[in-house]
Design a protein around this motif. Structure first.
Motif, PDB file in Angstrom:
ATOM      1  N   ASP A 131      -1.286  -2.090 -10.367  1.00 50.40           N
ATOM      2  CA  ASP A 131      -1.587  -1.013  -9.427  1.00 50.40           C
ATOM      3  C   ASP A 131      -3.067  -0.681  -9.515  1.00 50.40           C
ATOM      4  O   ASP A 131      -3.619  -0.578 -10.609  1.00 50.40           O
ATOM      5  N   PHE A 132      -3.697  -0.498  -8.343  1.00 47.93           N
ATOM      6  CA  PHE A 132      -5.110  -0.161  -8.279  1.00 47.93           C
ATOM      7  C   PHE A 132      -5.284   1.048  -7.362  1.00 47.93           C
ATOM      8  O   PHE A 132      -4.821   1.029  -6.219  1.00 47.93           O
ATOM      9  N   VAL A 133      -5.927   2.089  -7.852  1.00 50.39           N
ATOM     10  CA  VAL A 133      -6.221   3.259  -7.033  1.00 50.39           C
ATOM     11  C   VAL A 133      -7.509   2.964  -6.284  1.00 50.39           C
ATOM     12  O   VAL A 133      -8.572   2.801  -6.888  1.00 50.39           O
ATOM     13  N   PHE A 142       0.831  -1.198   0.000  1.00 59.08           N
ATOM     14  CA  PHE A 142       0.000   0.000   0.000  1.00 59.08           C
ATOM     15  C   PHE A 142       0.863   1.245   0.000  1.00 59.08           C
ATOM     16  O   PHE A 142       1.894   1.293   0.670  1.00 59.08           O
ATOM     17  N   ASP A 143       0.448   2.262  -0.744  1.00 61.08           N
ATOM     18  CA  ASP A 143       1.002   3.612  -0.683  1.00 61.08           C
ATOM     19  C   ASP A 143      -0.135   4.499  -0.190  1.00 61.08           C
ATOM     20  O   ASP A 143      -1.199   4.531  -0.814  1.00 61.08           O
ATOM     21  N   HIS A 193      -0.708  -2.001  -4.656  1.00 64.52           N
ATOM     22  CA  HIS A 193       0.159  -2.663  -5.634  1.00 64.52           C
ATOM     23  C   HIS A 193       0.065  -4.165  -5.374  1.00 64.52           C
ATOM     24  O   HIS A 193       0.205  -4.597  -4.228  1.00 64.52           O
ATOM     25  N   THR A 248      -3.215   3.737  -2.806  1.00 67.66           N
ATOM     26  CA  THR A 248      -2.958   2.905  -3.983  1.00 67.66           C
ATOM     27  C   THR A 248      -2.516   1.532  -3.512  1.00 67.66           C
ATOM     28  O   THR A 248      -1.708   1.414  -2.587  1.00 67.66           O
ATOM     29  N   THR A 259      -8.578   4.833  -3.334  1.00 68.92           N
ATOM     30  CA  THR A 259      -9.152   6.137  -2.996  1.00 68.92           C
ATOM     31  C   THR A 259      -8.171   7.193  -3.504  1.00 68.92           C
ATOM     32  O   THR A 259      -7.107   6.850  -4.016  1.00 68.92           O
ATOM     33  N   THR A 260      -8.502   8.453  -3.309  1.00 70.84           N
ATOM     34  CA  THR A 260      -7.597   9.513  -3.766  1.00 70.84           C
ATOM     35  C   THR A 260      -6.260   9.472  -3.038  1.00 70.84           C
ATOM     36  O   THR A 260      -5.269   9.972  -3.555  1.00 70.84           O
ATOM     37  N   SER A 261      -6.208   8.861  -1.868  1.00 68.95           N
ATOM     38  CA  SER A 261      -4.950   8.836  -1.118  1.00 68.95           C
ATOM     39  C   SER A 261      -4.351   7.437  -0.957  1.00 68.95           C
ATOM     40  O   SER A 261      -3.273   7.300  -0.397  1.00 68.95           O
ATOM     41  N   ASN A 289     -13.027   0.935  -0.426  1.00 67.13           N
ATOM     42  CA  ASN A 289     -13.642   1.080  -1.737  1.00 67.13           C
ATOM     43  C   ASN A 289     -14.550  -0.131  -1.906  1.00 67.13           C
ATOM     44  O   ASN A 289     -14.078  -1.274  -1.887  1.00 67.13           O
TER      45      ASN A 289
END
Length: 194
Positions: A115-117, A5-6, A125, A123, A119-121, A94
């Protein structure tokens, strides 16, 4: 699977940072499964992080997919250095996902890094994913449906489209030269009048 996670967060001094962490292999697991919904919760880092992956049967039971990700975590300074809010409890989720889709009775496998976004904050991997949310027999995966199947079809469409476009361009260039040469030949047959 390997998950990383990022997460964007606010640092001291009105700066922004990215906290990066992996889901460890020794995470404590729990969950449940019924005919249409299945989930697994991974608890790690001493219970300060909980990740729930929820799978759902769709299209009348013809497919399953990962439909939601729910992450609860603490902004620990070791992962979120110089955070404005040390040890604050956070969550991100999400519930409108369509990831890791496979046919019923099969497993989903993907060797590619994706990579999957969420939420806006946040990501996510993924790497070396192999999951089956329903119909597991004797602890073994069913026949795998690879993620590359869709991309190989897209690549084939791209090659065919590119080849067709290239052919049209070559025909246009040849037509231009033939027409231009024909005009020159006609003009060469005349004598200039001074």
């Amino acid at each position: 699977m390997a998950l990383q996670f990022d997460i964007a967060y606010a640092k001291l001094g009105h700066r922004h940072g990215i906290g990066v962490f992996n889901v460890p292999t020794d995470a404590v697991t729990s969950g449940f499964c019924d005919k249409t919904v299945s989930n697994i919760t991974l608890s790690f880092y001493g219970g300060t992080f909980d990740l729930t992956l929820s799978f759902q049967m769709v299209d009348g039971g013809r497919f399953f997919h990962l439909s939601s990700v729910d992450l609860h975590y603490v902004e620990v300074p070791g992962i979120f250095p110089q955070t404005e809010t040390p040890n604050a409890k956070r969550s991100a989720s999400n519930v409108t996902l369509d990831m890791f889709r496979a046919s019923s009775g099969k497993s989903y496998r993907c060797s590619e890094d994706r990579d999957f976004v969420l939420t806006t904050s946040v990501t996510l991997h993924t790497r070396l994913v192999h999951v089956q949310a329903f119909g597991v027999n004797k602890g073994q995966f069913s026949t795998a449906q690879d993620c590359g199947m869709r991309s190989s079809n897209n690549e084939l469409v791209a090659v065919v489209t590119g080849g067709s476009l290239g052919g049209v361009i070559i025909i246009a260039i040849v037509t231009y030269f033939v027409c231009t040469r024909g005009r020159r030949t006609t003009r060469d047959g005349y004598t200039a009048i001074n």
